[in-house]
Motif scaffolding. Structure first.
Motif, PDB file in Angstrom:
ATOM      1  N   ALA A 302      -4.630  -7.807  -3.681  1.00 53.61           N
ATOM      2  CA  ALA A 302      -4.471  -7.672  -2.272  1.00 53.61           C
ATOM      3  C   ALA A 302      -3.161  -7.784  -2.048  1.00 53.61           C
ATOM      4  O   ALA A 302      -2.232  -7.978  -0.743  1.00 53.61           O
ATOM      5  N   MET A 304      -0.552  -5.405  -1.572  1.00 54.51           N
ATOM      6  CA  MET A 304      -0.293  -4.765  -0.308  1.00 54.51           C
ATOM      7  C   MET A 304      -0.560  -5.036   1.165  1.00 54.51           C
ATOM      8  O   MET A 304       0.091  -4.968   2.026  1.00 54.51           O
ATOM      9  N   ALA A 305      -1.902  -5.446   1.078  1.00 58.00           N
ATOM     10  CA  ALA A 305      -2.486  -5.828   2.218  1.00 58.00           C
ATOM     11  C   ALA A 305      -1.583  -7.288   2.632  1.00 58.00           C
ATOM     12  O   ALA A 305      -1.223  -7.562   3.856  1.00 58.00           O
ATOM     13  N   GLN A 307       1.452  -7.749   2.245  1.00 60.18           N
ATOM     14  CA  GLN A 307       3.017  -7.212   2.507  1.00 60.18           C
ATOM     15  C   GLN A 307       2.673  -7.030   4.266  1.00 60.18           C
ATOM     16  O   GLN A 307       3.262  -7.440   5.031  1.00 60.18           O
ATOM     17  N   ALA A 308       1.642  -6.290   4.472  1.00 60.75           N
ATOM     18  CA  ALA A 308       1.405  -6.075   5.833  1.00 60.75           C
ATOM     19  C   ALA A 308       1.024  -7.418   6.806  1.00 60.75           C
ATOM     20  O   ALA A 308       1.535  -7.545   7.948  1.00 60.75           O
ATOM     21  N   ALA A 309       0.468  -8.201   6.134  1.00 57.45           N
ATOM     22  CA  ALA A 309       0.215  -9.733   6.777  1.00 57.45           C
ATOM     23  C   ALA A 309       1.624 -10.440   7.160  1.00 57.45           C
ATOM     24  O   ALA A 309       1.494 -11.034   8.139  1.00 57.45           O
ATOM     25  N   THR A 311       4.504  -9.195   7.407  1.00 55.15           N
ATOM     26  CA  THR A 311       5.057  -8.409   8.458  1.00 55.15           C
ATOM     27  C   THR A 311       4.603  -9.048   9.893  1.00 55.15           C
ATOM     28  O   THR A 311       5.628  -9.350  10.653  1.00 55.15           O
ATOM     29  N   ALA A 312       3.369  -9.075  10.198  1.00 51.84           N
ATOM     30  CA  ALA A 312       2.770  -9.494  11.287  1.00 51.84           C
ATOM     31  C   ALA A 312       3.180 -10.824  11.716  1.00 51.84           C
ATOM     32  O   ALA A 312       3.554 -11.208  12.807  1.00 51.84           O
ATOM     33  N   ALA A 355      -3.909 -11.403   9.669  1.00 51.64           N
ATOM     34  CA  ALA A 355      -2.949 -11.573   8.897  1.00 51.64           C
ATOM     35  C   ALA A 355      -3.097 -12.785   8.171  1.00 51.64           C
ATOM     36  O   ALA A 355      -2.864 -13.146   6.817  1.00 51.64           O
ATOM     37  N   VAL A 358      -5.610 -12.788   5.558  1.00 54.68           N
ATOM     38  CA  VAL A 358      -5.033 -12.129   4.442  1.00 54.68           C
ATOM     39  C   VAL A 358      -4.425 -12.933   3.481  1.00 54.68           C
ATOM     40  O   VAL A 358      -4.498 -12.899   2.226  1.00 54.68           O
ATOM     41  N   GLN A 359      -3.525 -13.614   4.068  1.00 55.30           N
ATOM     42  CA  GLN A 359      -2.665 -14.668   3.445  1.00 55.30           C
ATOM     43  C   GLN A 359      -3.595 -15.615   2.712  1.00 55.30           C
ATOM     44  O   GLN A 359      -3.001 -15.896   1.447  1.00 55.30           O
ATOM     45  N   ARG A 411       9.217 -10.599   0.067  1.00 55.84           N
ATOM     46  CA  ARG A 411       8.212 -11.159   0.948  1.00 55.84           C
ATOM     47  C   ARG A 411       7.103 -11.615   0.635  1.00 55.84           C
ATOM     48  O   ARG A 411       6.455 -12.616   0.848  1.00 55.84           O
ATOM     49  N   ASN A 414       7.163 -15.371   0.093  1.00 59.05           N
ATOM     50  CA  ASN A 414       7.008 -16.130   1.236  1.00 59.05           C
ATOM     51  C   ASN A 414       5.528 -16.176   1.669  1.00 59.05           C
ATOM     52  O   ASN A 414       5.272 -17.597   2.030  1.00 59.05           O
ATOM     53  N   LEU A 415       4.938 -15.353   1.611  1.00 55.71           N
ATOM     54  CA  LEU A 415       3.743 -15.232   1.957  1.00 55.71           C
ATOM     55  C   LEU A 415       2.732 -16.222   1.025  1.00 55.71           C
ATOM     56  O   LEU A 415       1.882 -16.887   1.429  1.00 55.71           O
TER      57      LEU A 415
ATOM     58  N   TRP B  33       4.167  -0.178  11.376  1.00 55.56           N
ATOM     59  CA  TRP B  33       3.472  -1.062  11.079  1.00 55.56           C
ATOM     60  C   TRP B  33       1.850  -0.871  10.990  1.00 55.56           C
ATOM     61  O   TRP B  33       1.161  -1.250  10.035  1.00 55.56           O
ATOM     62  N   GLU B  36       1.104   0.510   7.745  1.00 53.50           N
ATOM     63  CA  GLU B  36       1.028  -0.609   6.541  1.00 53.50           C
ATOM     64  C   GLU B  36      -0.208  -1.423   7.062  1.00 53.50           C
ATOM     65  O   GLU B  36      -0.687  -1.851   5.833  1.00 53.50           O
ATOM     66  N   TRP B  37      -0.542  -1.425   8.277  1.00 52.61           N
ATOM     67  CA  TRP B  37      -1.833  -2.408   8.464  1.00 52.61           C
ATOM     68  C   TRP B  37      -2.950  -1.785   7.969  1.00 52.61           C
ATOM     69  O   TRP B  37      -3.867  -2.458   7.847  1.00 52.61           O
ATOM     70  N   TRP B  39      -3.719  -1.035   4.888  1.00 50.68           N
ATOM     71  CA  TRP B  39      -4.056  -1.843   3.901  1.00 50.68           C
ATOM     72  C   TRP B  39      -4.851  -3.086   4.157  1.00 50.68           C
ATOM     73  O   TRP B  39      -5.738  -3.490   3.440  1.00 50.68           O
ATOM     74  N   VAL B  40      -4.683  -3.658   5.577  1.00 52.50           N
ATOM     75  CA  VAL B  40      -5.436  -4.570   5.763  1.00 52.50           C
ATOM     76  C   VAL B  40      -6.970  -4.150   6.234  1.00 52.50           C
ATOM     77  O   VAL B  40      -7.968  -4.732   5.835  1.00 52.50           O
ATOM     78  N   PHE B  43      -8.846  -3.570   3.434  1.00 56.15           N
ATOM     79  CA  PHE B  43      -9.312  -4.799   2.521  1.00 56.15           C
ATOM     80  C   PHE B  43     -10.566  -5.332   3.010  1.00 56.15           C
ATOM     81  O   PHE B  43     -10.897  -5.507   4.247  1.00 56.15           O
ATOM     82  N   LEU B  45     -12.105  -8.306   4.023  1.00 51.83           N
ATOM     83  CA  LEU B  45     -12.255  -9.604   4.546  1.00 51.83           C
ATOM     84  C   LEU B  45     -13.702 -10.252   4.780  1.00 51.83           C
ATOM     85  O   LEU B  45     -14.257  -9.432   5.409  1.00 51.83           O
ATOM     86  N   ALA B  52      -5.545 -19.000   6.784  1.00 49.11           N
ATOM     87  CA  ALA B  52      -5.281 -20.186   5.830  1.00 49.11           C
ATOM     88  C   ALA B  52      -3.543 -19.802   5.603  1.00 49.11           C
ATOM     89  O   ALA B  52      -3.252 -19.426   4.499  1.00 49.11           O
TER      90      ALA B  52
END
Lengths: 467, 59
Positions: A302, A304-305, A307-309, A311-312, A355, A358-359, A411, A414-415, B33, B36-37, B39-40, B43, B45, B52
């Motif tokens: 996950a 790449m997901a 990375q987007a998270a 950013t958000a 986000a 995903v984190q 990053r 950091n996540l 963005w 990029e999003w 990718w989410v 995913f 979920l 979390a």
């Protein structure tokens, strides 16, 4: 620009001060001279506390003569990113709108430096409000790279990185929300440690994004980073997150033969890596293998997901923090930061929540990886330091093209909150520093810094001496 | 979510008034963005994946 001289690390300096062979007054005076000689070019400092530093040096020297040592940093000159409060001094955060600020107490990290006997010589320049990766600051000057002043020092802790790289002080404090310690460390050829999220108090530090903000040392060597981390880490009732981890003894764990190194693979870590950075990473893996490490490829599904998270979360929190001053004083922000704060305001609340979901997935996946390997390795930055002229927002749009690439590889950590250290492993063909990142499980700084020590020794990168 | 009207509306709701050049740049950032999003979005979920942040996790 890099000043030639001797070889000193923190332990040697402190020992010299204890033994009387190194004078804190001479040491501070020399640092101040170097700052005077270089700062018109480097712009590494926003505020230099000449009188205060010399007065403190005289006091530390007299105390040392009497055998009254305050701690492991007794008489050592340090610099502090101008995001930390120090009593009586402005904390500008690199922003025009905070020029008149005066701190009424010390940040916990600054207080711990002072308690350990350190002498704060000044506050270092940074990207405005720490919201950027170049430290091209419209209000206090563009921090230049000590290895090539036409290039950026990286950011946001660019002044701290440049000050260490140019030998203007022994150690410095930085902060890291998306790579702000590790990017300038890699570009300036110094060591930068982003500890586990929550191990060093953030009390008295201007926030960028609460979910990721982390305080850490920037130093000449890995041993220095361990020593400084030992001074800084530990519980602080004014930052409840710090209660989760014990203090750090300062002792690193030298890895036994066969230690396991997971080389991060996948689009996030492989794509966009220029030839020089790719070669440096290969070299670092080879050095670790010769030092007894077992290198194996690993991947986080996950990533790449994530990375987007990241950013958000970062952008939404940064915009939220600035609501008191922004947009009311929008015109007083630099061109890039005012734009990024507006961008953060376009993140929907549902995306912020997703986000964080995903984190959680990325953290779980990464922690599972770290059950099988001791450390992770990847490049620190995928490209070399860009030229200041190409990324100055006042001169065009180039800054937008470097922002994402420069922080692409940092990053993720950091996540996930992992302790991560940027270690210099050598110069590029053009003589610029290049670094790699090592990361370990939460709280495993001793193991992380032990393996970083092995890499540092094998790489043979050295800064010019301080004394 | 990515068209000009939506970004303008989001900024206006928060009394963020920017010049045309900044608005165009913010719109471009938002489009990037959203890319990029993806990718989410792609995913998987699960319902049992809660928010979390780092302070939820044991050391």
């Amino acid at each position: 620009m890099v000043l030639a001289a001797v070889k000193d690390d923190l332990a040697a300096l402190a020992a010299g001060i204890r033994a009387g062979s190194v004078s804190p007054v001479d040491l501070v005076a020399r640092c101040l001279e170097r700052i005077s000689a270089t700062d018109a070019t480097l712009h590494a400092f926003i505020h230099v506390d000449r009188d205060g530093a010399l007065a403190a040096a005289r006091q530390r020297e007299q105390e040392a003569r009497r055998g009254e040592l305050r701690g492991p940093l007794h008489g050592v000159p340090v610099a502090v990113k101008d995001l930390f409060d120090q009593t009586g001094l402005p904390t500008t955060a690199g922003a025009a709108i905070r020029r008149s600020h005066r701190a009424t107490e010390n940040a916990t990290a600054v207080q711990r430096l002072l308690d350990a006997g350190a002498i704060v010589i000044g506050k270092t320049n940074l990207h405005e409000f720490a919201f950027g990766v170049t430290s091209v600051n419209p209000h206090f000057g563009a921090v230049a790279n000590p290895w090539d002043p036409a290039r950026v020092a990286g950011g946001s802790s660019g002044g701290s990185g440049a000050a260490i790289g140019a030998g203007l002080c022994a150690v410095a404090l930085g902060t890291d929300t998306g790579g702000s310690i590790r990017i300038p460390a890699a570009l300036c050829g110094v060591v930068g440690l982003k500890p586990t999220f929550g191990r060093i108090s953030r009390h008295g530090v201007v926030p960028l994004a609460w979910s990721f903000d982390t305080v850490g040392p920037m130093t000449r060597t890995v041993a220095d980073a361990a020593l400084l981390f030992g001074v800084l880490a530990g519980p602080d009732p004014r930052d409840p997150l710090t209660g989760r981890y014990p203090a750090f003894t300062g002792t690193v764990q030298i890895p036994p033969p066969g230690f396991r190194v997971g080389r991060l693979r996948g689009p996030l870590f492989d794509d966009g890596l220029d030839d020089e950075m790719g070669a440096a990473l290969e070299r670092a893996c080879g050095l670790l293998a010769r030092a007894g490490g077992r290198i194996e490829p690993v991947a986080v599904e996950a990533a790449m997901a994530g990375q987007a998270a990241q950013t958000a979360i970062l952008f939404a929190e940064a915009s939220a923090y600035h609501r008191r001053a922004y947009p009311g004083r929008l015109g007083e922000y630099g061109l890039d930061v005012r734009e990024l704060l507006a961008a953060g305001a376009t993140i929907p609340a549902t995306a912020y929540v997703d986000a964080q979901r995903v984190q959680g997935v990325v953290i779980a996946q990464t922690r599972r990886l770290l059950e099988d390997v001791d450390v992770l390795i990847c490049a620190a930055v995928p490209v070399q330091a860009p030229r200041i002229a190409d990324v100055d927002p006042a001169r065009g749009e180039g800054w937008r093209r470097v922002r994402a690439p420069l922080s692409r590889l940092t990053r993720f950590f950091n996540l996930t909150g992992l302790p991560t250290v940027a270690v210099p492993v050598g110069p590029t063909r053009s003589g610029l520093p290049v670094g790699v990142q090592l990361a370990a499980a939460p709280g495993a700084e001793a193991r992380l810094l032990g393996i970083a020590t092995a890499l540092e020794a094998a790489a043979g990168w050295e800064l010019p001496p301080l004394m | 979510m990515g068209d000009r009207t939506e970004v303008q509306r989001l900024l206006a709701e928060q009394q963020i008034l920017v010049d045309d050049e900044t608005l165009r740049a913010v719109e471009e950032w938002h489009r990037a963005w959203l890319r990029e999003w993806e990718w989410v979005r792609a995913f998987d979920l699960r319902d049992e994946d809660p928010p979390a942040p780092l302070w939820c996790w044991p050391p």
